[in-house]
Design an enzyme around this catalytic site. Structure first.
Site, PDB file in Angstrom:
ATOM      1  N   TYR A 150       0.812  -1.214   0.000  1.00  0.00           N
ATOM      2  CA  TYR A 150       0.000   0.000   0.000  1.00  0.00           C
ATOM      3  C   TYR A 150       0.849   1.270   0.000  1.00  0.00           C
ATOM      4  CZ  TYR A 150      -4.088  -2.908   1.042  1.00  0.00           C
ATOM      5  OH  TYR A 150      -5.094  -3.844   0.997  1.00  0.00           O
ATOM      6  N   LYS A 185       3.733 -15.196   4.350  1.00  0.00           N
ATOM      7  CA  LYS A 185       3.867 -16.215   3.304  1.00  0.00           C
ATOM      8  C   LYS A 185       5.350 -16.391   3.027  1.00  0.00           C
ATOM      9  CE  LYS A 185       1.750 -18.960   0.306  1.00  0.00           C
ATOM     10  NZ  LYS A 185       0.980 -20.142   0.740  1.00  0.00           N
ATOM     11  N   ASP A 242      -2.637 -18.239   3.964  1.00  0.00           N
ATOM     12  CA  ASP A 242      -3.736 -19.058   3.460  1.00  0.00           C
ATOM     13  C   ASP A 242      -4.206 -20.051   4.522  1.00  0.00           C
ATOM     14  OD1 ASP A 242      -1.208 -20.139   3.136  1.00  0.00           O
ATOM     15  OD2 ASP A 242      -1.650 -21.164   1.270  1.00  0.00           O
ATOM     16  N   ASP A 282      -5.248  -6.595   5.802  1.00  0.00           N
ATOM     17  CA  ASP A 282      -6.479  -6.080   5.212  1.00  0.00           C
ATOM     18  C   ASP A 282      -7.448  -7.220   4.901  1.00  0.00           C
ATOM     19  OD1 ASP A 282      -8.328  -4.375   4.116  1.00  0.00           O
ATOM     20  OD2 ASP A 282      -7.113  -3.776   2.413  1.00  0.00           O
ATOM     21  N   ASP A 338     -11.124  -8.708   7.399  1.00  0.00           N
ATOM     22  CA  ASP A 338     -12.490  -8.817   6.869  1.00  0.00           C
ATOM     23  C   ASP A 338     -13.062 -10.196   7.147  1.00  0.00           C
ATOM     24  OD1 ASP A 338     -12.442  -6.235   6.006  1.00  0.00           O
ATOM     25  OD2 ASP A 338     -12.632  -6.682   3.868  1.00  0.00           O
TER      26      ASP A 338
END
Length: 351
Positions: free
Chosen positions: A136, A188, A221, A245, A249
């Site tokens: 970002y 990751k 994941d 982010d 959610d």
């Protein structure tokens, strides 16, 4: 001596003004022993459409002078996606160095979720998301844009300074009395071998200074699987900007939906901004059907950050009472309006 705070208010767009109004009603109910001066900011889609400016420099400096800011939400179908997000929200976060995005994920009593087997004890964690770097940061560009050979590059920027301070903050959160002293790095590392390696090394190094905190690692994941299958695995999660982010959610959905998910953009040494993490919900604007609990939760976080622990605790109690009385967390579906939900929180927060 009575404390006094200057609190900026960005009511924003869509249903933002409605939920902020309920949060401020709760603030008035718990405001004992301290004073609050509310400072209104005309920022959001309407300001941009009227003037062509998302965040004038003068308004940014006014925001900097606040003790905290309460934000409703910004966004409007009339404004091209990305303008308000980058030129308003991200600019505030980056220029005011709000490098921590703090997201409690808590299941309240009586809340129906997509995973009914989860208990309140299962879903009780905090995500500490790096908020100033990563994908970002805006680094990258186009080559041969608009041609068949176009190349788009988006770079993830990760500095030792930035990673170090977010990891240290996460360890400090893990040491708080209400946490279970476990920190999980979510990344990751098997694919993002440079950024992931930096995060893992910093967690290992900083962790030496927090011997009472158990350390864990989970690929992002796999973390999405565990959030559904075994959320009790997590106490404090530390992660980068993009992964944070996404998983917050998902975290909102296992706590009952975007209508109760609150977050803070924290500068531990400066001004912090608090907001519901959902959007403006323009289809609900003016109907009195939007759930205000996320905005009220943002108020609770703001009070805690300002050091008003008693008032923050009363807001938490009010939210829990409201949840216990609501059969659905989507205000309006079971006959509860936005205003009535706010009134329930006020009732529960009253001494």
């Amino acid at each position: 001596m009575t404390s006094a705070y200057s609190v900026g208010v960005i009511r924003g767009d869509g249903t933002g003004p409605e939920v902020v109004g309920e949060a401020l009603k709760v603030l008035e109910a718990v405001r004992e022993g301290f004073d609050v001066a509310l400072v209104e900011f005309d920022l959001g889609a309407e300001r941009y459409l009227r003037t062509g400016e998302a965040l004038p420099d003068g308004e940014l400096e006014r925001l900097r002078s606040m003790d905290a800011v309460l934000l409703g939400a910004v966004g409007d179908p009339r404004v091209r996606p990305g303008i308000l997000e980058r030129d308003l929200l991200l600019r505030i976060r980056f220029e005011l160095d709000q490098y921590v995005n703090l997201r409690p994920i808590v299941r309240y009593p009586g809340v129906e979720t997509l995973v009914p087997s989860h208990s309140e004890d299962d879903v009780n964690m905090v995500v500490v998301r790096e908020n100033s770097e990563g994908l970002y940061s805006g680094a990258g560009g186009f080559h041969r844009k608009g041609t068949p050979h176009e190349v788009a590059v988006q770079e993830s920027i990760n500095t030792r300074h930035g990673v170090g301070r977010i990891v240290r903050y996460a360890f400090e959160v893990a040491m708080r009395p209400d946490r279970r002293r476990k920190l999980t790095l979510v990344h990751k590392t098997n694919v993002l071998t440079f950024a992931g390696d930096l995060y893992q090394r910093v967690v290992d190094e900083v962790g030496l200074g927090f011997p009472d905190v158990e350390r864990d690692y989970v690929h992002v994941d796999a973390a999405c699987i565990y959030l559904l299958d075994q959320p009790s695995r997590f106490d404090v999660i530390v992660t980068d900007n993009m992964f944070g982010d996404i998983i917050t959610d998902l975290g909102a959905m296992i706590q009952g939906g975007m209508g109760i998910a609150a977050g803070g953009n924290i500068n531990p040494a400066g001004m912090s901004m608090f907001e519901p993490i959902g959007g403006t919900a323009p289809d609900h604007t003016g109907r009195g059907t939007i759930n205000p609990l996320a905005a009220i939760g943002a108020l609770q976080m703001m009070l805690a950050q300002l050091g008003e622990a008693e008032a923050a605790g009363r807001v938490s109690a009010g939210i829990r009472l409201a949840c216990s009385k609501l059969h659905s967390m989507r205000a309006g579906e079971m006959g509860f309006s936005t205003e009535e939900v706010g009134d329930l929180v006020v009732e529960g927060a009253s001494p």
